[in-house]
Scaffold this motif. Structure first.
Motif, short mmCIF file in Angstrom:
data_model
loop_
_atom_site.label_atom_id
_atom_site.label_comp_id
_atom_site.label_asym_id
_atom_site.label_seq_id
_atom_site.Cartn_x
_atom_site.Cartn_y
_atom_site.Cartn_z
N THR A 167 14.17 -30.77 -9.14
CA THR A 167 13.00 -30.37 -9.94
C THR A 167 12.16 -29.35 -9.19
O THR A 167 11.19 -28.83 -9.73
N SER A 180 11.49 -25.68 -7.23
CA SER A 180 11.78 -24.33 -7.72
C SER A 180 13.13 -23.82 -7.22
O SER A 180 13.56 -22.73 -7.58
N GLY A 188 15.81 -25.62 -7.82
CA GLY A 188 16.78 -26.26 -8.72
C GLY A 188 17.31 -25.29 -9.77
O GLY A 188 16.57 -24.87 -10.67
N ASN A 247 17.18 -26.56 -13.78
CA ASN A 247 15.84 -26.59 -14.37
C ASN A 247 15.23 -25.19 -14.46
O ASN A 247 14.61 -24.85 -15.47
N GLU A 248 15.40 -24.41 -13.42
CA GLU A 248 14.82 -23.07 -13.44
C GLU A 248 15.48 -22.20 -14.51
O GLU A 248 14.81 -21.41 -15.19
N LYS A 278 14.24 -23.35 -17.88
CA LYS A 278 12.85 -22.89 -18.06
C LYS A 278 12.81 -21.41 -18.39
O LYS A 278 12.07 -20.97 -19.28
N GLN A 291 8.74 -28.39 -18.78
CA GLN A 291 8.67 -29.19 -17.56
C GLN A 291 10.09 -29.46 -17.05
O GLN A 291 11.00 -29.68 -17.85
N SER A 292 10.23 -29.46 -15.74
CA SER A 292 11.56 -29.75 -15.17
C SER A 292 11.99 -31.17 -15.55
O SER A 292 11.17 -32.08 -15.67
N ASP A 333 13.88 -34.47 -14.45
CA ASP A 333 14.27 -35.11 -13.19
C ASP A 333 15.57 -35.88 -13.40
O ASP A 333 15.59 -37.11 -13.51
N LYS A 380 6.60 -19.53 -7.37
CA LYS A 380 7.55 -20.61 -7.12
C LYS A 380 7.26 -21.32 -5.79
O LYS A 380 8.08 -22.11 -5.31
#
Lengths: 319, 550
Positions: free
Chosen positions: A149, A151, A153, A156-157, A160, A167-168, A170, B223
């Motif tokens: 989760t 930055s 990852g 997730n990124e 997004k 939201q990431s 988990d 980030k």
């Protein structure tokens, strides 16, 4: 020598060889037995001698304070909520994993079998075999980073940046997601290797069967359904039976992927034993041996059941 | 089938027979006054010929970093001191599973066995758990009569280890040390702040938020994170809260002696709920790197000084003194630069108002100790000989103490005239030149581009300083040590009770799970504490009654 009464009423004498002693039967093969002796001793020392340690399941064993407690460790074990949770998780994770892996491996094997382009077939085989040779520690590190989760990852990124999520997610710390993710990672790592045995079976199918089916007007799907699948079914059953006996042994994939937030759905007997033995300052080896012994007994029951099933289905056992 | 049943029955019989076998391993073994490492001389004196020790990663002269030469020089020096040859065997265990491996070694062996230690390192928590087992030697008398006593400047460190009846099972050659909060100076500059602007938790929080939102690394993307640590708290190792002190403040999520001296369970207190709420808010605001939850210390520090600062953090609370140098060196080795392209440096954050002078601040942990294993023969000759050879020489102020402090002469340090260049041929090239007789550290055997820092003992933390004048004058390390000494408070003593020893792993695992769930918002902080009380309330009460009965 013995005397029998013949059907016409006369006495008939027949010669029955005296039963040979064990030594007499072994003597002609003395050389072979001598060659086997070191192996036998090795097996006794390496496999059977350590087994004597199971006696500590009936002891309290903390540091050098060892004393007999009878069945107290088992009483404690059966009253522990966490143990039953781990037992249940072991069965669920192992059996679902086994069924999923077998099903997907069969599917992939059939697809590969149907693939005409040899280069493509070999390439796909190589690609799907490779993850099997990576250690679980490496696989866990890759997927933990991949699904993080933070930055860093990737998944997730990416989601997004595509605007699919805000939201990431988990993945590895959410109870509802942990098992599906675990099965997915296990599929990625082990399914390719699992296809080997099915692929070998498929290679052995008599091409005449396919030709006959073709002459009878079978479509490609019908040939798969009526020729390939029946030919594979015996192997599928054997693989399932052989693996059923090992379902309680699951440890490494869980150990490297679980965490305290998903313990309720991920803790298995082996990780439970590990924590009680290796993460406790002064562990009671008697208790953890009792857990291990119980696990072995259940494993033995599964083995006998598999043996029975194998005899019924194949006509011969696995032991 | 009959054959199989017979086989099973035979196997069961074999096992049951085994159950009835001798359990002599259960009684502490006696070596009859001598172990495999020693002999009794004609005059009846015990002579220690071999010394087996177990160490953790704090002995930095590892096998790959000049340990053989360290051992050789130790054997020469100690043999000369005690008047007969002595051999040193070092078993260096993996730092991460040290207590587990020690437990297994002490369980399965006995003095005199190969691999069984004569002496070993233990954390304060381990010492409390083992000192009641009978496996450790009471060294109080030996300590009182040690040759180094006349040079001890910090006597309280070892006196704190004594039990109510005056026994002492561990020897601490240094005080404990602790963690301080480091901030990347370039990031502070980038968000227009200085360390003097951070006086309260709100100020601290504002800076963390700026590190998250104001692009302190200047890459155009948000980030980055405010802070990273190895866990929101390290609940399996005292003092638990030292990696995120600003968030935990007065909370202490384990057993500790309250103001009236009566032990309390800190995880059940309102202060813990408040701390979890602070952590939860910071997590939701995205200022704590989510990797904190699972990160070990190695992962956390490597992310902090990574050459990719675009996903890094501005704040990291870690060990004082030598680690200030190590973190700085690693950032520079990775060419971490500020917005102006200059090499990044660290500033130390003085304790914020909420933690200043409290046991929520920069905690001086209980010192790790050396212990001697007791062979249980009722004769102290072996144990005294181990004390004399190992501990008394360790603080001799001269040759042997130098070995433990800086490592082997000619490998890790030297007084010879010499010149060498670090990072030769790069823009960080650093030529070093030393005159004859000038004490100096040499290039690290593992990394020839950086200087060796120290061996096992920290010259600043040691309870009896070196008397030979060998001092490493690294100003950054000195600055770090002085900063910590000025701002630290002593940790609570580690709890020790039979039930605590038995259930500590269960408690810390459950608390970790509940803490993590509360921090990420799966449950409220109040629910975390309530669930803990529901599940472990009776265990906690038992532990408290045992602790308060002492």
């Amino acid at each position: 020598m013995s005397t029998n009464k013949a059907s016409n009423g006369t006495q008939e004498t027949t010669w029955v060889a005296p039963k040979k002693t064990l030594w007499d039967r072994m003597k002609p093969y003395t050389g072979f037995y001598l060659m086997f002796l070191p192996v036998f001793i090795f097996v006794l020392i390496v496999y059977y001698w350590p087994m004597l340690g199971v006696r500590y399941a009936f002891y309290s064993y903390k540091l050098r304070d060892i004393h007999w407690v009878g069945l107290a460790n088992f009483a404690k074990l059966f009253s522990e909520k966490e143990f039953w949770m781990a037992f249940q998780n072991t069965l669920i994770l192992s059996i679902v994993k086994l069924l999923l892996n077998t099903f997907v491996a069969v599917l992939i094997s059939i697809f590969l079998n149907e693939m005409v382009n040899l280069f493509c077939k070999k390439f796909v085989q190589t690609v799907i075999y490779l993850p099997h040779f990576m250690s679980w520690a490496v696989v866990a590190a890759i997927f933990t980073l991949f699904l993080s989760t933070s930055s860093t990852g990737f998944v997730n990124e990416t989601l997004k940046s595509w605007g699919w999520i805000e939201q990431s997610i988990d993945f590895l710390h959410t109870k509802a997601l942990w098992r599906p993710i675990f099965y997915m990672i296990d599929l990625w790592k082990e399914t390719g290797w699992g296809t080997v045995i099915f692929f070998a079976t498929l290679s052995g199918i008599d091409p005449g069967l396919y030709e006959a089916a073709e002459i009878d007007g079978a479509t490609r799907l019908q040939k798969i359904w009526y020729v390939t699948v029946p030919a594979l079914s015996n192997t599928v059953i054997i693989v399932l039976i052989l693996n059923l006996a090992k379902v309680l042994n699951i440890f490494e994939p869980v150990f490297v992927l679980y965490n305290t937030r998903v313990l309720e759905v991920s803790d298995v007997i082996s990780t439970y034993i590990y924590r009680k033995t290796f993460l406790t300052a002064i562990p009671d080896y008697g208790y953890t041996t009792a857990v291990g012994l119980f696990k072995s007994l259940v494993g033995m029951v599964l083995m006998l059941a598999s043996d029975y099933a194998s005899k019924r289905i194949r006509g011969r056992g696995i032991m | 089938m009959k054959k199989k049943l017979f086989t099973l029955a035979a196997a069961a019989g074999l096992l049951l027979t085994a159950c009835g076998t001798d359990t002599s391993a259960g009684t502490p073994a006696s070596s009859g006054g001598s172990s495999a490492g020693g002999t009794t001389t004609e005059t009846g004196e015990y002579q220690l010929n071999t010394l087996n020790i177990i160490v953790d990663g704090t002995l930095t002269a590892t096998v790959d970093a000049g340990q053989a030469e360290f051992v050789k020089q130790w054997e020469e020096a100690v043999s000369a001191r005690i008047g007969h040859p002595i051999k040193l065997n070092i078993t260096q265990l993996d730092h991460s599973d040290y207590s587990g491996t020690v437990s297994r070694t002490l369980t399965t062996g006995k003095p005199g066995d190969a691999g069984y230690p004569d002496a070993l390192i233990m954390s304060a928590s381990m010492l409390r758990q083992y000192q009641t087992t009978g496996l450790l030697w009471n060294l109080a008398n030996a300590y009182d009569n040690a040759e180094f006593q006349k040079r001890v400047t910090l006597p309280q460190v070892n006196l704190n280890l004594r039990t109510a009846d005056g026994a002492q099972y561990g020897f601490a050659p240094t005080y404990g040390n602790g963690c301080v909060t480091y901030i990347k100076k370039g990031w502070l500059d980038a968000v227009g702040k200085t360390v003097d602007d951070i006086k309260t938790f709100d100020d601290y929080y504002a800076v963390l938020k700026a590190f998250k939102e104001n692009d302190p690394d200047g890459d155009g993307a948000n980030k980055t994170y405010g802070v990273i640590a190895a866990g929101f708290a390290k609940l399996d190792e005292a003092p638990y809260i030292n990696y995120m002190p600003e968030f935990w403040q007065g909370a202490y999520p384990s057993f500790y002696p309250g103001k009236d001296g009566k032990w309390v369970d800190g995880f059940t207190e309102q202060a813990t709920i408040d701390a979890l709420a602070r952590l939860n808010k910071a997590y939701k605001d995205g200022i704590i790197d989510p990797d904190t939850e699972e990160a070990g210390t190695k992962q956390a520090r490597e992310k902090f000084f990574s050459n990719d600062q675009s996903t890094s953090e501005g704040v990291f609370t870690y060990w004082a003194g030598t680690w200030l140098r190590t973190l700085t060196d690693n950032m520079q080795k990775n060419e971490v630069k500020n917005k102006d392209g200059e090499l990044e440096s660290l500033v130390q954050l003085p304790p914020i108002k909420e933690i200043k002078d409290t046991v929520g601040g920069y905690i001086n942990r209980e010192a790790p100790v050396w212990v001697i294993t007791d062979d249980g023969d009722g004769n102290d000759a072996r144990e005294q000989a181990i004390f004399d050879a190992l501990f008394d020489t360790m603080l001799d102020g001269d040759v042997v103490q130098t070995l433990w402090t800086y490592g082997a002469k000619g490998v890790h340090w030297s007084t010879d005239a010499e010149e060498f260049t670090l990072n030769a041929g790069t823009d960080k090239e650093d030529k070093k030149s030393y005159a004859a007789g000038e004490f100096h550290l040499r290039p690290n055997p593992n990394d020839p581009n950086s200087l060796w820092k120290k061996n096992h003992l920290d010259s600043v933390l040691v309870i009896a300083p070196l008397t030979n004048g060998f001092v490493d004058n690294d100003p950054l390390i000195q600055e770090g040590n002085e900063f910590f000494t000025k701002n630290c408070v002593d940790a609570y003593p580690a709890a020790s009770s039979p039930t605590f020893s038995e259930r500590e792993a269960d408690l810390s695992e459950a608390k970790k799970g509940l803490m993590n769930k509360a921090v990420v918002g799966e449950i409220t902080p109040e629910d975390a504490v309530k669930q803990y009380i529901d599940q472990f309330g009776s265990v906690s009460e038992t532990i408290l009654s045992e602790l308060n009965a002492n």
